[in-house]
Design a protein around this motif. Structure first.
Motif, PDB file in Angstrom:
ATOM      1  N   PHE A 147       0.773  -1.068   0.222  1.00 41.29           N
ATOM      2  CA  PHE A 147      -0.053   0.062   0.094  1.00 41.29           C
ATOM      3  C   PHE A 147       1.031   1.172   0.019  1.00 41.29           C
ATOM      4  O   PHE A 147       1.879   1.309   0.703  1.00 41.29           O
ATOM      5  CB  PHE A 147      -0.943  -0.039   1.358  1.00 41.29           C
ATOM      6  CG  PHE A 147      -1.770  -1.065   1.124  1.00 41.29           C
ATOM      7  CD1 PHE A 147      -3.237  -1.151   0.631  1.00 41.29           C
ATOM      8  CD2 PHE A 147      -1.260  -2.328   1.978  1.00 41.29           C
ATOM      9  CE1 PHE A 147      -3.927  -2.269   0.879  1.00 41.29           C
ATOM     10  CE2 PHE A 147      -2.128  -3.737   1.997  1.00 41.29           C
ATOM     11  CZ  PHE A 147      -3.374  -3.661   1.494  1.00 41.29           C
ATOM     12  N   SER A 148       0.578   2.136  -1.043  1.00 35.57           N
ATOM     13  CA  SER A 148       1.267   3.418  -1.218  1.00 35.57           C
ATOM     14  C   SER A 148       0.657   4.801  -1.051  1.00 35.57           C
ATOM     15  O   SER A 148      -0.622   4.728  -1.544  1.00 35.57           O
ATOM     16  CB  SER A 148       2.172   3.256  -2.253  1.00 35.57           C
ATOM     17  OG  SER A 148       1.332   3.138  -3.351  1.00 35.57           O
ATOM     18  N   ALA A 172       5.476   3.545   1.135  1.00 38.10           N
ATOM     19  CA  ALA A 172       4.938   2.426   0.819  1.00 38.10           C
ATOM     20  C   ALA A 172       5.123   0.989   1.682  1.00 38.10           C
ATOM     21  O   ALA A 172       6.357   1.070   2.558  1.00 38.10           O
ATOM     22  CB  ALA A 172       5.726   1.642  -0.610  1.00 38.10           C
ATOM     23  N   TYR A 173       3.974   0.402   1.996  1.00 40.80           N
ATOM     24  CA  TYR A 173       4.138  -0.398   3.357  1.00 40.80           C
ATOM     25  C   TYR A 173       3.771  -1.648   2.667  1.00 40.80           C
ATOM     26  O   TYR A 173       2.822  -2.161   2.047  1.00 40.80           O
ATOM     27  CB  TYR A 173       3.076  -0.218   4.312  1.00 40.80           C
ATOM     28  CG  TYR A 173       3.132  -1.116   5.719  1.00 40.80           C
ATOM     29  CD1 TYR A 173       3.835  -0.553   6.586  1.00 40.80           C
ATOM     30  CD2 TYR A 173       2.398  -2.047   5.534  1.00 40.80           C
ATOM     31  CE1 TYR A 173       3.914  -1.364   7.908  1.00 40.80           C
ATOM     32  CE2 TYR A 173       2.431  -2.820   6.866  1.00 40.80           C
ATOM     33  CZ  TYR A 173       3.396  -2.465   7.935  1.00 40.80           C
ATOM     34  OH  TYR A 173       3.495  -3.135   9.124  1.00 40.80           O
ATOM     35  N   GLU A 174       4.752  -2.742   2.770  1.00 37.12           N
ATOM     36  CA  GLU A 174       4.765  -4.081   2.323  1.00 37.12           C
ATOM     37  C   GLU A 174       4.416  -5.137   3.243  1.00 37.12           C
ATOM     38  O   GLU A 174       4.980  -5.150   4.167  1.00 37.12           O
ATOM     39  CB  GLU A 174       6.183  -4.381   1.581  1.00 37.12           C
ATOM     40  CG  GLU A 174       6.099  -5.849   1.110  1.00 37.12           C
ATOM     41  CD  GLU A 174       7.645  -5.878   0.275  1.00 37.12           C
ATOM     42  OE1 GLU A 174       7.927  -7.211   0.201  1.00 37.12           O
ATOM     43  OE2 GLU A 174       7.964  -4.985  -0.084  1.00 37.12           O
ATOM     44  N   SER A 197       9.222   1.856   3.462  1.00 39.52           N
ATOM     45  CA  SER A 197      10.002   2.645   2.557  1.00 39.52           C
ATOM     46  C   SER A 197       9.544   3.911   1.960  1.00 39.52           C
ATOM     47  O   SER A 197       8.432   3.992   2.132  1.00 39.52           O
ATOM     48  CB  SER A 197      10.029   1.618   1.184  1.00 39.52           C
ATOM     49  OG  SER A 197      10.459   0.220   1.079  1.00 39.52           O
ATOM     50  N   PHE A 198      10.352   4.625   1.945  1.00 35.64           N
ATOM     51  CA  PHE A 198      10.447   5.837   1.633  1.00 35.64           C
ATOM     52  C   PHE A 198      11.168   6.436   0.463  1.00 35.64           C
ATOM     53  O   PHE A 198      12.466   6.168   0.457  1.00 35.64           O
ATOM     54  CB  PHE A 198      10.412   7.034   2.746  1.00 35.64           C
ATOM     55  CG  PHE A 198       9.721   6.955   4.076  1.00 35.64           C
ATOM     56  CD1 PHE A 198       8.376   7.450   4.193  1.00 35.64           C
ATOM     57  CD2 PHE A 198       9.867   6.007   4.895  1.00 35.64           C
ATOM     58  CE1 PHE A 198       7.535   7.367   5.162  1.00 35.64           C
ATOM     59  CE2 PHE A 198       9.158   5.901   6.046  1.00 35.64           C
ATOM     60  CZ  PHE A 198       7.838   6.634   6.034  1.00 35.64           C
ATOM     61  N   GLU A 199      10.625   6.947  -0.593  1.00 36.13           N
ATOM     62  CA  GLU A 199      11.487   7.556  -1.814  1.00 36.13           C
ATOM     63  C   GLU A 199      11.137   8.999  -2.415  1.00 36.13           C
ATOM     64  O   GLU A 199       9.877   9.173  -2.133  1.00 36.13           O
ATOM     65  CB  GLU A 199      11.161   6.591  -2.807  1.00 36.13           C
ATOM     66  CG  GLU A 199      11.797   5.080  -2.645  1.00 36.13           C
ATOM     67  CD  GLU A 199      11.585   4.102  -3.790  1.00 36.13           C
ATOM     68  OE1 GLU A 199      12.282   3.848  -4.629  1.00 36.13           O
ATOM     69  OE2 GLU A 199      10.657   3.442  -3.852  1.00 36.13           O
ATOM     70  N   GLY A 200      12.110   9.484  -2.693  1.00 33.59           N
ATOM     71  CA  GLY A 200      11.539  10.725  -3.355  1.00 33.59           C
ATOM     72  C   GLY A 200      12.802  11.602  -3.620  1.00 33.59           C
ATOM     73  O   GLY A 200      13.896  11.182  -3.917  1.00 33.59           O
ATOM     74  N   VAL A 207       9.559  -3.239   9.882  1.00 33.27           N
ATOM     75  CA  VAL A 207       8.692  -2.976  10.635  1.00 33.27           C
ATOM     76  C   VAL A 207       8.148  -4.085  11.813  1.00 33.27           C
ATOM     77  O   VAL A 207       8.203  -3.840  12.936  1.00 33.27           O
ATOM     78  CB  VAL A 207       7.146  -2.297  10.265  1.00 33.27           C
ATOM     79  CG1 VAL A 207       6.386  -1.919  11.221  1.00 33.27           C
ATOM     80  CG2 VAL A 207       7.578  -1.432   9.047  1.00 33.27           C
ATOM     81  N   SER A 208       8.373  -5.260  11.016  1.00 33.68           N
ATOM     82  CA  SER A 208       8.127  -6.421  12.301  1.00 33.68           C
ATOM     83  C   SER A 208       9.226  -7.365  11.777  1.00 33.68           C
ATOM     84  O   SER A 208       9.911  -7.374  10.724  1.00 33.68           O
ATOM     85  CB  SER A 208       6.811  -7.069  11.954  1.00 33.68           C
ATOM     86  OG  SER A 208       6.669  -7.392  10.572  1.00 33.68           O
TER      87      SER A 208
END
Length: 325
Positions: free
Chosen positions: A178-179, A199-201, A218-221, A253-254
């Motif tokens: 989900f992003s 984005a959360y995988e 994840s974070f991108e930009g 995250v986990s």
């Protein structure tokens, strides 16, 4: 011929030593997710224009310079692993509106070599069909000073995978992602901008095992500048150039879950950061674009640290109906 028998104490010592070595290996083991860092950069929170179909060919190369332990220290220098991914993809954006946003979708059929499954240094396979990426839902909003985008993606385990093998081409698991992101513009012409895409995988168990990769964030930009280039006659635009500084951040995250006997190992979570540069150019006349990203990684914990290169070639087809006089 003399036959030697092990005493019960020797047998117990052998079992204990073997188990200790086994646990030592897995205590630092980290499992990789499907999200490819470097695939997004400048204006990562902006959806492409409506009524377009973009066909693109990506070229991703990751060169691992070292393997870092749970303290961030170098445990292995020059692991000699270079992962490569290419393929063909298509991205569609319609003028159909949902909650005021344009609907879009993306698909990528890819091939990979030396697929990295985790922090193992024996990842060796020739170029082979890997896991498929599909984004069936992407919504994009365009405002005067900011764009917004949200999406749902999944990675299908279409690549070869056998637990424990060193020549796997896929990760052997379903991945849901989900992003959400935004691009903020600092002037009315939208030529100076900053973006971030989160984005959360969420991962399933690996094929034929109870091994499960932890959830990944994840974070991108990037921070960049857009230049509108005029043709020689100065009567119109020839192309659009984007250039700037890009970044990415990723972390578990986990914990990963790796069953061993009657208990489950949950190794220390990994993380990585990277900063680099991007330049991309869109030629208006031919409706083609080329982009190059480079990111140098740092602050790695329990994973490889190296350099990412991402080259993308694309052609944009306009699907808008021509207005006849």
């Amino acid at each position: 011929m003399k036959i030697e028998y092990s005493t019960p104490k020797q047998t117990i010592r052998l079992i204990t030593t073997t188990l200790f070595l086994f646990l030592s290996f897995f205590s630092n083991a980290q499992l990789k997710g499907g999200h490819i860092l470097g695939a997004m950069g400048l204006q990562s929170g902006t959806q492409t224009p409506a009524n377009t179909l973009s066909v693109y060919v990506p070229g991703y190369l990751y060169d691992a310079g070292s393997l870092r332990d749970e303290n961030g220290d170098k445990s292995i220098g020059n692991p000699d692993i270079t992962m490569f991914i290419t393929g063909v993809g298509a991205s569609y954006v319609s003028d159909f509106k949902i909650l005021g946003a344009n609907y879009g979708a993306t698909i990528l059929l890819a091939f990979a070599s030396n697929t990295i499954q985790g922090n193992s240094i024996d990842a060796k396979n020739s170029l082979a069909f890997t896991d498929m990426f599909i984004q069936p839902i992407q919504l994009g909003w365009h405002n005067k000073r900011a764009d917004f985008v949200v999406g749902y993606s999944l990675y299908l385990p279409t690549g070869k995978f056998t637990a424990g093998a060193s020549d796997n081409a896929g990760l052997g698991m379903f991945m849901n992602e989900f992003s959400a992101g935004t691009t903020v513009f600092f002037n009315d012409k939208k030529t100076f901008h900053f973006s971030v895409l989160a984005a959360y995988e969420i991962n399933s168990k690996k094929k034929d095992t109870d091994i499960k990769t932890g959830d990944i964030l994840s974070f991108e930009g990037g921070l960049g500048k857009t230049f509108y280039l005029k043709n020689a006659e100065k009567t119109g635009l020839k192309g659009i150039l984007n250039a700037g500084v890009i970044y990415y951040l990723q972390g578990k995250v986990s914990n990963d879950k790796i069953p061993v006997g009657n208990f489950v190992l949950e190794p220390t979570k990994d993380r990585i950061a990277g900063i680099g540069a991007e330049v991309n150019y869109f030629h208006i006349g031919s409706k083609t674009s080329a982009g190059l990203r480079w990111v140098s990684e740092f602050e790695a914990v329990n994973r490889f640290q190296g350099n990412t290169f991402f080259l993308t070639l694309a052609h944009v087809f306009s699907l808008a109906k021509e207005i006849k006089d």
